[in-house]
Design a protein around this motif. Structure first.
Motif, PDB file in Angstrom:
ATOM      1  N   LYS A  43      22.152 -39.188  -0.063  1.00  0.00           N
ATOM      2  CA  LYS A  43      21.036 -38.235   0.015  1.00  0.00           C
ATOM      3  C   LYS A  43      19.708 -38.949   0.229  1.00  0.00           C
ATOM      4  O   LYS A  43      18.857 -38.495   1.000  1.00  0.00           O
ATOM      5  CB  LYS A  43      20.974 -37.393  -1.265  1.00  0.00           C
ATOM      6  N   GLN A  44      19.535 -40.065  -0.464  1.00  0.00           N
ATOM      7  CA  GLN A  44      18.268 -40.788  -0.379  1.00  0.00           C
ATOM      8  C   GLN A  44      18.077 -41.413   0.991  1.00  0.00           C
ATOM      9  O   GLN A  44      16.986 -41.389   1.551  1.00  0.00           O
ATOM     10  CB  GLN A  44      18.225 -41.876  -1.457  1.00  0.00           C
ATOM     11  N   PHE A  45      19.130 -41.975   1.549  1.00  0.00           N
ATOM     12  CA  PHE A  45      19.017 -42.680   2.816  1.00  0.00           C
ATOM     13  C   PHE A  45      19.006 -41.742   4.014  1.00  0.00           C
ATOM     14  O   PHE A  45      18.191 -41.871   4.911  1.00  0.00           O
ATOM     15  CB  PHE A  45      20.159 -43.693   2.958  1.00  0.00           C
ATOM     16  N   PHE A  46      19.925 -40.759   4.027  1.00  0.00           N
ATOM     17  CA  PHE A  46      20.049 -39.878   5.180  1.00  0.00           C
ATOM     18  C   PHE A  46      19.217 -38.601   5.067  1.00  0.00           C
ATOM     19  O   PHE A  46      19.135 -37.825   6.013  1.00  0.00           O
ATOM     20  CB  PHE A  46      21.515 -39.510   5.411  1.00  0.00           C
ATOM     21  N   LYS A  47      18.611 -38.371   3.898  1.00  0.00           N
ATOM     22  CA  LYS A  47      17.727 -37.223   3.691  1.00  0.00           C
ATOM     23  C   LYS A  47      18.438 -35.882   3.933  1.00  0.00           C
ATOM     24  O   LYS A  47      17.861 -34.947   4.480  1.00  0.00           O
ATOM     25  CB  LYS A  47      16.493 -37.308   4.595  1.00  0.00           C
ATOM     26  N   LYS A  48      19.680 -35.812   3.540  1.00  0.00           N
ATOM     27  CA  LYS A  48      20.427 -34.552   3.670  1.00  0.00           C
ATOM     28  C   LYS A  48      21.612 -34.572   2.720  1.00  0.00           C
ATOM     29  O   LYS A  48      21.980 -35.619   2.173  1.00  0.00           O
ATOM     30  CB  LYS A  48      20.909 -34.355   5.114  1.00  0.00           C
ATOM     31  N   THR A  49      22.206 -33.395   2.536  1.00  0.00           N
ATOM     32  CA  THR A  49      23.389 -33.268   1.691  1.00  0.00           C
ATOM     33  C   THR A  49      24.635 -33.322   2.578  1.00  0.00           C
ATOM     34  O   THR A  49      24.647 -32.699   3.644  1.00  0.00           O
ATOM     35  CB  THR A  49      23.360 -31.938   0.925  1.00  0.00           C
ATOM     36  N   PRO A  50      25.645 -34.059   2.191  1.00  0.00           N
ATOM     37  CA  PRO A  50      26.843 -34.144   3.028  1.00  0.00           C
ATOM     38  C   PRO A  50      27.588 -32.822   3.099  1.00  0.00           C
ATOM     39  O   PRO A  50      27.397 -31.928   2.269  1.00  0.00           O
ATOM     40  CB  PRO A  50      27.681 -35.228   2.327  1.00  0.00           C
ATOM     41  N   ASP A  51      28.448 -32.702   4.081  1.00  0.00           N
ATOM     42  CA  ASP A  51      29.257 -31.504   4.268  1.00  0.00           C
ATOM     43  C   ASP A  51      30.530 -31.617   3.434  1.00  0.00           C
ATOM     44  O   ASP A  51      31.456 -32.342   3.790  1.00  0.00           O
ATOM     45  CB  ASP A  51      29.603 -31.344   5.754  1.00  0.00           C
ATOM     46  N   PHE A  52      30.572 -30.881   2.324  1.00  0.00           N
ATOM     47  CA  PHE A  52      31.719 -30.974   1.436  1.00  0.00           C
ATOM     48  C   PHE A  52      32.887 -30.083   1.897  1.00  0.00           C
ATOM     49  O   PHE A  52      33.951 -30.087   1.274  1.00  0.00           O
ATOM     50  CB  PHE A  52      31.313 -30.597   0.010  1.00  0.00           C
ATOM     51  N   LYS A  53      32.659 -29.315   2.986  1.00  0.00           N
ATOM     52  CA  LYS A  53      33.752 -28.487   3.508  1.00  0.00           C
ATOM     53  C   LYS A  53      34.845 -29.358   4.110  1.00  0.00           C
ATOM     54  O   LYS A  53      36.009 -28.997   4.124  1.00  0.00           O
ATOM     55  CB  LYS A  53      33.213 -27.506   4.555  1.00  0.00           C
ATOM     56  N   ASP A  54      34.432 -30.517   4.615  1.00  0.00           N
ATOM     57  CA  ASP A  54      35.383 -31.462   5.195  1.00  0.00           C
ATOM     58  C   ASP A  54      35.853 -32.408   4.090  1.00  0.00           C
ATOM     59  O   ASP A  54      35.156 -33.340   3.709  1.00  0.00           O
ATOM     60  CB  ASP A  54      34.715 -32.242   6.328  1.00  0.00           C
ATOM     61  N   THR A  55      37.032 -32.166   3.577  1.00  0.00           N
ATOM     62  CA  THR A  55      37.517 -32.955   2.439  1.00  0.00           C
ATOM     63  C   THR A  55      37.776 -34.415   2.804  1.00  0.00           C
ATOM     64  O   THR A  55      37.859 -35.271   1.914  1.00  0.00           O
ATOM     65  CB  THR A  55      38.812 -32.340   1.885  1.00  0.00           C
ATOM     66  N   SER A  56      37.881 -34.719   4.082  1.00  0.00           N
ATOM     67  CA  SER A  56      38.115 -36.105   4.489  1.00  0.00           C
ATOM     68  C   SER A  56      36.823 -36.919   4.521  1.00  0.00           C
ATOM     69  O   SER A  56      36.864 -38.132   4.732  1.00  0.00           O
ATOM     70  CB  SER A  56      38.766 -36.152   5.885  1.00  0.00           C
ATOM     71  N   SER A  57      35.676 -36.250   4.309  1.00  0.00           N
ATOM     72  CA  SER A  57      34.389 -36.940   4.408  1.00  0.00           C
ATOM     73  C   SER A  57      33.914 -37.478   3.064  1.00  0.00           C
ATOM     74  O   SER A  57      32.854 -38.088   2.991  1.00  0.00           O
ATOM     75  CB  SER A  57      33.321 -35.991   4.977  1.00  0.00           C
ATOM     76  N   TYR A  58      34.676 -37.241   1.997  1.00  0.00           N
ATOM     77  CA  TYR A  58      34.259 -37.743   0.690  1.00  0.00           C
ATOM     78  C   TYR A  58      35.469 -37.953  -0.196  1.00  0.00           C
ATOM     79  O   TYR A  58      36.584 -37.508   0.112  1.00  0.00           O
ATOM     80  CB  TYR A  58      33.276 -36.795   0.021  1.00  0.00           C
ATOM     81  N   MET A  59      35.268 -38.642  -1.312  1.00  0.00           N
ATOM     82  CA  MET A  59      36.322 -38.827  -2.293  1.00  0.00           C
ATOM     83  C   MET A  59      35.685 -38.975  -3.663  1.00  0.00           C
ATOM     84  O   MET A  59      34.499 -39.333  -3.774  1.00  0.00           O
ATOM     85  CB  MET A  59      37.166 -40.063  -1.952  1.00  0.00           C
ATOM     86  N   VAL A  60      36.412 -38.669  -4.701  1.00  0.00           N
ATOM     87  CA  VAL A  60      35.915 -38.775  -6.075  1.00  0.00           C
ATOM     88  C   VAL A  60      36.759 -39.811  -6.804  1.00  0.00           C
ATOM     89  O   VAL A  60      37.991 -39.699  -6.867  1.00  0.00           O
ATOM     90  CB  VAL A  60      35.969 -37.429  -6.813  1.00  0.00           C
ATOM     91  N   ILE A  61      36.087 -40.843  -7.334  1.00  0.00           N
ATOM     92  CA  ILE A  61      36.771 -41.907  -8.059  1.00  0.00           C
ATOM     93  C   ILE A  61      36.114 -42.085  -9.422  1.00  0.00           C
ATOM     94  O   ILE A  61      34.904 -42.345  -9.498  1.00  0.00           O
ATOM     95  CB  ILE A  61      36.711 -43.237  -7.280  1.00  0.00           C
ATOM     96  N   GLN A  62      36.876 -41.883 -10.467  1.00  0.00           N
ATOM     97  CA  GLN A  62      36.397 -42.034 -11.842  1.00  0.00           C
ATOM     98  C   GLN A  62      35.116 -41.226 -12.072  1.00  0.00           C
ATOM     99  O   GLN A  62      34.184 -41.675 -12.712  1.00  0.00           O
ATOM    100  CB  GLN A  62      36.164 -43.513 -12.154  1.00  0.00           C
TER     101      GLN A  62
END
Length: 297
Positions: A45-64
């Motif tokens: 968010k800080q670098f790209f100045k936007k919120t990622p698209d969480f609709k695409d589950t392949s674009s993020y992951m949750v670890i611990q």
């Protein structure tokens, strides 16, 4: 912005290595078949100045409990961190962090040319002085891939103008100076324009003019300041009792300033912190290289 970016680059590396070692996803592929790397949600968010698209589950992951956002590896360039000893670093900081111009927060930051420098000579600059500065520019930039200096005859294609007193005053802040330079930079501390002015009445012969122009030109490549810690022959020395020679140490200082192995545009506190982190990493993980990651948003 740039202070955060350097922290971002540091954490980005460790996220990559941690994820790779424990979750085997460093070389995961995007839908287009390109490698992906991961950064934290806050950093994204800080670098790209936007919120990622969480609709695409392949674009993020949750670890611990931490959300990591995928970054297309085509947008990053990684190079090994460039280590220097404390003697060199202390000298470099005296030159590169110019306290004569501080930001609103009271800190001075590294200034550098991101784009190529296109130099235009006013017609009042003698032909031989033009030739000498061209030769000097080639000498000091040789072997530095990220420092590109060229010369143009069309002022509209220039971002650096060399002129004499009595010409059009291109930079009002040096209008009353006999010899000086002026530079402009953007919010990332990237220099975008440069001006070098010299008074032919004061610097009345070719030798005096050439020496002064070369001194000012090299200082304008990073808003450098001179120091009394160097021999008189150095272009970065305050001493003017001897003829200047662009020696090995001068070359190393300029080459280091434009190296991709360090972070650009940062303040001295961040610079020191980055080097401390790099030293600790080398001590604790001698077989794992510390990488600088440069990302294009």
């Amino acid at each position: 912005m740039m202070k955060y970016l350097c922290f971002f680059l540091f954490t980005f590396f460790f996220l990559n290595t941690t994820v790779a070692q424990h979750h085997n996803v460093k070389n995961s592929k995007s839908s287009s078949g390109h490698d992906k790397s991961y950064i934290s949600l806050d950093d994204y968010k800080q670098f790209f100045k936007k919120t990622p698209d969480f609709k695409d589950t392949s674009s993020y992951m949750v670890i611990q409990g931490d959300t990591l956002i995928a970054i297309d590896s085509r947008k990053k360039k990684s190079v090994p961190f460039e280590y220097k000893d404390d003697v060199f670093l202390n000298l470099y900081k005296k030159i590169a962090f110019n306290d004569n111009h501080k930001s609103k927060d009271g800190k001075s930051r590294l200034k550098y040319w991101k784009s190529g420098i296109n130099v235009y000579f006013s017609k009042s600059i003698p032909a031989q002085s033009q030739k000498n500065l061209k030769k000097f520019a080639k000498e000091i930039s040789e072997g530095i891939d990220s420092l590109n200096i060229s010369f143009v005859t069309d002022i509209n294609k220039a971002n650096y103008i060399v002129y004499c007193s009595g010409d059009f005053e291109y930079a009002s802040n040096i209008e009353k100076s006999e010899a000086d330079f002026s530079i402009n930079w953007n919010g990332k501390n990237q220099i975008t324009k440069g001006f070098l002015k010299i008074d032919r009445t004061t610097y009345f012969n070719e030798t005096l003019m050439n020496e002064k122009m070369q001194q000012l030109f090299i200082e304008s490549l990073g808003y450098f300041r001179t120091t009394d810690k160097l021999d008189c022959h150095s272009y970065f020395s305050k001493c003017y009792d001897s003829k200047k020679v662009f020696g090995l140490l001068d070359k190393e200082i300029l080459k280091y300033h434009y190296s991709y192995g360090i972070c650009k545009g940062i303040d001295e506190e961040t610079f020191d912190g980055l080097h401390e982190n790099a030293k600790n990493h080398k001590k604790n993980h001698p077989d794992m290289p510390f990488m600088m990651i440069h990302i294009e948003p």
